[in-house]
Design a protein around this motif. Structure first.
Motif, PDB file in Angstrom:
ATOM      1  N   GLU A   1       0.911  -1.051   0.080  1.00  0.00           N
ATOM      2  CA  GLU A   1      -0.041  -0.050  -0.110  1.00  0.00           C
ATOM      3  C   GLU A   1       0.697   1.218  -0.047  1.00  0.00           C
ATOM      4  O   GLU A   1       0.477   2.381   0.539  1.00  0.00           O
ATOM      5  N   ALA A   2       2.048   1.205  -0.671  1.00  0.00           N
ATOM      6  CA  ALA A   2       2.705   2.317  -0.656  1.00  0.00           C
ATOM      7  C   ALA A   2       2.491   3.203  -1.940  1.00  0.00           C
ATOM      8  O   ALA A   2       2.032   2.984  -3.077  1.00  0.00           O
ATOM      9  N   ASP A   3       2.713   4.482  -1.911  1.00  0.00           N
ATOM     10  CA  ASP A   3       2.523   5.587  -3.000  1.00  0.00           C
ATOM     11  C   ASP A   3       3.685   5.286  -3.684  1.00  0.00           C
ATOM     12  O   ASP A   3       4.626   5.494  -3.110  1.00  0.00           O
ATOM     13  N   LEU A   4       3.525   4.986  -4.840  1.00  0.00           N
ATOM     14  CA  LEU A   4       4.646   4.717  -5.871  1.00  0.00           C
ATOM     15  C   LEU A   4       5.847   5.896  -6.222  1.00  0.00           C
ATOM     16  O   LEU A   4       6.736   5.502  -5.922  1.00  0.00           O
ATOM     17  N   GLN A   5       5.095   6.976  -6.174  1.00  0.00           N
ATOM     18  CA  GLN A   5       5.927   8.241  -6.477  1.00  0.00           C
ATOM     19  C   GLN A   5       7.022   8.328  -5.046  1.00  0.00           C
ATOM     20  O   GLN A   5       8.174   8.672  -5.157  1.00  0.00           O
ATOM     21  N   LYS A   6       6.055   8.288  -4.135  1.00  0.00           N
ATOM     22  CA  LYS A   6       6.811   8.330  -2.646  1.00  0.00           C
ATOM     23  C   LYS A   6       7.857   7.540  -2.388  1.00  0.00           C
ATOM     24  O   LYS A   6       8.946   7.646  -1.708  1.00  0.00           O
ATOM     25  N   ALA A   7       7.567   6.291  -2.678  1.00  0.00           N
ATOM     26  CA  ALA A   7       8.602   5.058  -2.586  1.00  0.00           C
ATOM     27  C   ALA A   7       9.675   5.319  -3.482  1.00  0.00           C
ATOM     28  O   ALA A   7      10.763   4.794  -3.075  1.00  0.00           O
ATOM     29  N   LEU A   8       9.554   5.700  -4.598  1.00  0.00           N
ATOM     30  CA  LEU A   8      10.740   5.889  -5.725  1.00  0.00           C
ATOM     31  C   LEU A   8      11.361   7.140  -5.259  1.00  0.00           C
ATOM     32  O   LEU A   8      12.867   6.985  -5.108  1.00  0.00           O
ATOM     33  N   ARG A   9      10.957   8.200  -4.860  1.00  0.00           N
ATOM     34  CA  ARG A   9      11.794   9.240  -4.013  1.00  0.00           C
ATOM     35  C   ARG A   9      12.714   9.005  -3.032  1.00  0.00           C
ATOM     36  O   ARG A   9      13.896   9.164  -2.879  1.00  0.00           O
ATOM     37  N   ILE A  10      11.979   8.231  -2.146  1.00  0.00           N
ATOM     38  CA  ILE A  10      12.616   7.692  -0.949  1.00  0.00           C
ATOM     39  C   ILE A  10      13.862   6.763  -1.470  1.00  0.00           C
ATOM     40  O   ILE A  10      14.906   6.566  -0.648  1.00  0.00           O
ATOM     41  N   SER A  11      13.483   5.758  -2.266  1.00  0.00           N
ATOM     42  CA  SER A  11      14.331   4.823  -2.449  1.00  0.00           C
ATOM     43  C   SER A  11      15.772   5.538  -3.025  1.00  0.00           C
ATOM     44  O   SER A  11      16.908   4.748  -2.733  1.00  0.00           O
ATOM     45  N   ILE A  12      15.347   6.199  -4.092  1.00  0.00           N
ATOM     46  CA  ILE A  12      16.638   6.960  -4.698  1.00  0.00           C
ATOM     47  C   ILE A  12      17.476   7.636  -3.713  1.00  0.00           C
ATOM     48  O   ILE A  12      18.548   7.573  -3.588  1.00  0.00           O
ATOM     49  N   ASP A  13      16.917   8.408  -2.936  1.00  0.00           N
ATOM     50  CA  ASP A  13      17.628   9.237  -1.729  1.00  0.00           C
ATOM     51  C   ASP A  13      18.474   8.376  -0.757  1.00  0.00           C
ATOM     52  O   ASP A  13      19.677   8.613  -0.545  1.00  0.00           O
ATOM     53  N   SER A  14      17.587   7.226  -0.424  1.00  0.00           N
ATOM     54  CA  SER A  14      18.122   6.277   0.407  1.00  0.00           C
ATOM     55  C   SER A  14      19.501   5.555   0.024  1.00  0.00           C
ATOM     56  O   SER A  14      20.498   5.116   0.679  1.00  0.00           O
ATOM     57  N   LYS A  15      19.667   5.182  -1.350  1.00  0.00           N
ATOM     58  CA  LYS A  15      20.536   4.608  -1.946  1.00  0.00           C
ATOM     59  C   LYS A  15      21.840   5.609  -2.404  1.00  0.00           C
ATOM     60  O   LYS A  15      23.001   5.228  -2.337  1.00  0.00           O
ATOM     61  N   THR A  16      21.247   6.695  -3.231  1.00  0.00           N
ATOM     62  CA  THR A  16      22.314   7.318  -3.869  1.00  0.00           C
ATOM     63  C   THR A  16      22.613   8.886  -3.399  1.00  0.00           C
ATOM     64  O   THR A  16      23.563   9.433  -3.852  1.00  0.00           O
ATOM     65  N   GLN A  17      21.947   9.445  -2.322  1.00  0.00           N
ATOM     66  CA  GLN A  17      22.451  10.760  -1.781  1.00  0.00           C
ATOM     67  C   GLN A  17      23.618  10.672  -1.382  1.00  0.00           C
ATOM     68  O   GLN A  17      24.376  11.554  -1.562  1.00  0.00           O
ATOM     69  N   TYR A  18      24.135   9.630  -0.924  1.00  0.00           N
ATOM     70  CA  TYR A  18      25.718   9.540  -0.534  1.00  0.00           C
ATOM     71  C   TYR A  18      25.922   7.822  -0.106  1.00  0.00           C
ATOM     72  O   TYR A  18      25.605   7.477   0.915  1.00  0.00           O
ATOM     73  N   PRO A  19      26.228   7.323  -1.125  1.00  0.00           N
ATOM     74  CA  PRO A  19      26.127   5.844  -0.914  1.00  0.00           C
ATOM     75  C   PRO A  19      27.245   5.186  -0.274  1.00  0.00           C
ATOM     76  O   PRO A  19      27.217   4.169   0.329  1.00  0.00           O
ATOM     77  N   ALA A  20      28.270   6.209   0.315  1.00  0.00           N
ATOM     78  CA  ALA A  20      29.505   5.676   0.982  1.00  0.00           C
ATOM     79  C   ALA A  20      29.179   5.792   2.677  1.00  0.00           C
ATOM     80  O   ALA A  20      30.075   5.328   3.327  1.00  0.00           O
ATOM     81  N   ALA A  21      27.940   6.147   3.007  1.00  0.00           N
ATOM     82  CA  ALA A  21      27.421   6.378   4.311  1.00  0.00           C
ATOM     83  C   ALA A  21      26.790   5.007   4.826  1.00  0.00           C
ATOM     84  O   ALA A  21      26.172   4.451   4.083  1.00  0.00           O
ATOM     85  N   CYS A  22      27.117   5.025   6.243  1.00  0.00           N
ATOM     86  CA  CYS A  22      26.505   3.688   6.769  1.00  0.00           C
ATOM     87  C   CYS A  22      24.924   3.747   6.736  1.00  0.00           C
ATOM     88  O   CYS A  22      24.539   2.567   7.197  1.00  0.00           O
ATOM     89  N   ASN A  23      24.531   4.610   6.676  1.00  0.00           N
ATOM     90  CA  ASN A  23      22.968   4.940   6.740  1.00  0.00           C
ATOM     91  C   ASN A  23      22.323   4.941   5.427  1.00  0.00           C
ATOM     92  O   ASN A  23      20.972   4.961   5.216  1.00  0.00           O
ATOM     93  N   ALA A  24      22.930   4.499   4.223  1.00  0.00           N
ATOM     94  CA  ALA A  24      22.503   4.385   2.944  1.00  0.00           C
ATOM     95  C   ALA A  24      22.070   2.794   2.892  1.00  0.00           C
ATOM     96  O   ALA A  24      22.674   2.001   3.525  1.00  0.00           O
ATOM     97  N   ILE A  25      21.031   2.885   2.271  1.00  0.00           N
ATOM     98  CA  ILE A  25      20.178   1.232   2.119  1.00  0.00           C
ATOM     99  C   ILE A  25      21.145   0.238   1.274  1.00  0.00           C
ATOM    100  O   ILE A  25      21.774   1.035   0.287  1.00  0.00           O
ATOM    101  N   GLU A  26      21.175  -0.840   1.632  1.00  0.00           N
ATOM    102  CA  GLU A  26      22.027  -1.857   0.757  1.00  0.00           C
ATOM    103  C   GLU A  26      21.164  -3.003   0.255  1.00  0.00           C
ATOM    104  O   GLU A  26      21.399  -3.347  -0.972  1.00  0.00           O
ATOM    105  N   THR A  27      19.663  -2.961   0.848  1.00  0.00           N
ATOM    106  CA  THR A  27      18.718  -3.999   0.221  1.00  0.00           C
ATOM    107  C   THR A  27      17.464  -3.277   0.216  1.00  0.00           C
ATOM    108  O   THR A  27      17.016  -2.620   1.174  1.00  0.00           O
TER     109      THR A  27
END
Length: 438
Positions: free
Chosen positions: A242-268
């Motif tokens: 029941e996720a909003d697709l655009q919201k999910a896409l925005r959060i996914s991109i930020d969580s992975k690409t905003q600073y991928p070398a950080a320990c709080n970036a998603i790996e999965t």
């Protein structure tokens, strides 16, 4: 560092340095709020004056690191340009403006007439901090240590040696103009010193490692000093049915690409099968465009993910533009996967179903659990702590980004007037146990 390394006894020079930090820390712990705050402001001003020297030193470290083939993730952490330095200084000033963590009365209780107990917050003493690649950690640790009344012995990675030395020189120049002794902070520069630090029990009260799982495990296995730290940052984002697709896409991109070398970036990335085809149809082209290498299970491969993830990928902290994707049948499977492969760092769910969100927030045992926002918010500065000495993924507190409150302990103080325990044991007196105003 590996278990096969021998931990050498501290040299006389190191013992003398550690003793000096401890003496200065005892003095620092007696400084009042304004004195400690002014010291941090003086250090920040000195960093501002010396910022060009620090940036030049960092450029030299970066050049050497690239020639030596340092991993891209570590290069990203090593870089300290004017923008990043400006942010670190702003964080330092934010620490100065935080409420004083010392002298806070937590318990105030009358045990008997003229026999009054209180419990107040006090500094830990001396922190030993070992970190890799990130020179801005020196700034964060120094500001938090001084604000909380603690001395600090710091050891950064050799790849950041020149930058760390330039920063420490500026910090000490700032302290020289304050009422806090400059020997409250010290920088170690050799591998032997960092190993010997593990045997400085009696001088250090807490060791905080910031680095790889291998580093943390080695330190925990080779010291009698309490250790606070996290190992891997294997963070997950779950896209609910029941996720909003655009919201999910925005959060996914930020969580992975905003600073991928950080320990709080998603790996999965975990995606509910009911929404997987719709979501991945949108997400895969964008991730590809951003240079993210996608690995997936068989189900996600059928939906366009090119490479197959093997079992080991679910346990990897990539710290890079690499993302593992798994399709799950329900929220329970997502949570089971997180509990099996996660590192108790930070996990997030994207959903418009409040019941699912609350279940996820309560069931996932990580130091940070989020709803409808990026995992990149797991940070002391973003939490309003000013800075952090690291993120703790252990179950006991402090947990998550460790700021000022994680660097103090407390002391019980009892004031009496000739009271003796025998009076209460014999029944001559009984305890009143009346709580007084804090």
């Amino acid at each position: 560092m590996t278990k096969s390394l021998q931990v050498p006894e501290p040299s006389n020079d190191l013992l003398e340095l550690a003793a000096g930090v401890r003496r200065s820390a005892m003095s620092l712990g007696q400084k009042d709020d304004n004195q400690r705050k002014s010291a941090i402001e003086a250090m920040a001003a000195s960093l501002e004056v010396n910022k060009s020297k620090i940036v030049v030193a960092n450029e030299k470290d970066l050049k050497t690191a690239k020639q030596d083939g340092l991993a891209d993730a570590l290069i990203a952490r090593l870089k300290l340009d004017e923008v990043k330095l400006k942010g670190a200084i702003a964080g330092m000033l934010q620490v100065a403006d935080l409420p004083d963590p010392l002298g806070i009365r937590q318990v105030h209780r009358e045990l008997d007439e003229n026999l009054v107990l209180d419990r107040v917050t006090v500094p830990l003493g001396v922190l030993g901090v070992i970190f890799e690649a990130r020179p801005d950690a020196v700034i964060q640790i120094a500001s938090l240590a001084i604000r909380s009344g603690n001395g600090a012995l710091l050891k950064g990675g050799s790849e950041a040696l020149l930058t760390n030395e330039a920063i420490m020189k500026a910090l000490k120049e700032g302290l020289h103009s304050s009422e806090v002794e400059s020997d409250s902070l010290a920088l170690l520069t050799t591998r032997k010193e960092s190993l010997s630090m593990l045997k400085l029990d009696g001088f250090l009260d807490l060791i905080i490692p910031r680095g790889s799982n291998q580093l943390v495990q080695f330190i925990q296995d080779n010291t009698r000093i309490p250790v606070l730290g996290h190992a891997d940052g294997i963070c997950h984002l779950y896209i609910d049915s029941e996720a909003d697709l655009q919201k999910a896409l925005r959060i996914s991109i930020d969580s992975k690409t905003q600073y991928p070398a950080a320990c709080n970036a998603i790996e999965t990335l975990l995606v509910h099968h009911d929404i997987a085809e719709q979501f991945l149809t949108l997400a895969i082209p964008i991730f590809n465009k951003l240079g993210v290498r996608l690995l997936g299970d068989l189900s996600s491969q059928k939906l366009g993910v090119q490479e197959l993830a093997d079992e080991s990928d679910w346990s990897k902290e990539y710290l890079d533009l690499i993302l593992s994707i798994k399709i799950v049948s329900n929220i329970d499977e997502a949570i089971d996967h997180i509990h099996r492969f996660g590192s108790r760092h930070t996990e997030a769910i994207v959903t418009s179903n409040e019941q699912n969100a609350e279940f996820f927030l309560r069931a996932v045992d990580s130091s940070g659990v989020y709803h409808n926002c990026s995992t990149r918010f797991a940070d002391g500065f973003r939490y309003g702590f000013g800075a952090e000495v690291g993120i703790s993924t252990q179950t006991l507190p402090p947990r998550g980004p460790v700021g000022l409150e994680g660097l103090v302990t407390y002391r019980y103080r009892l004031r009496g007037d000739g009271h003796i325990a025998e009076e209460f044991n014999s029944g001559e007196k009984s305890f009143s146990h009346i709580d007084l105003p804090l």
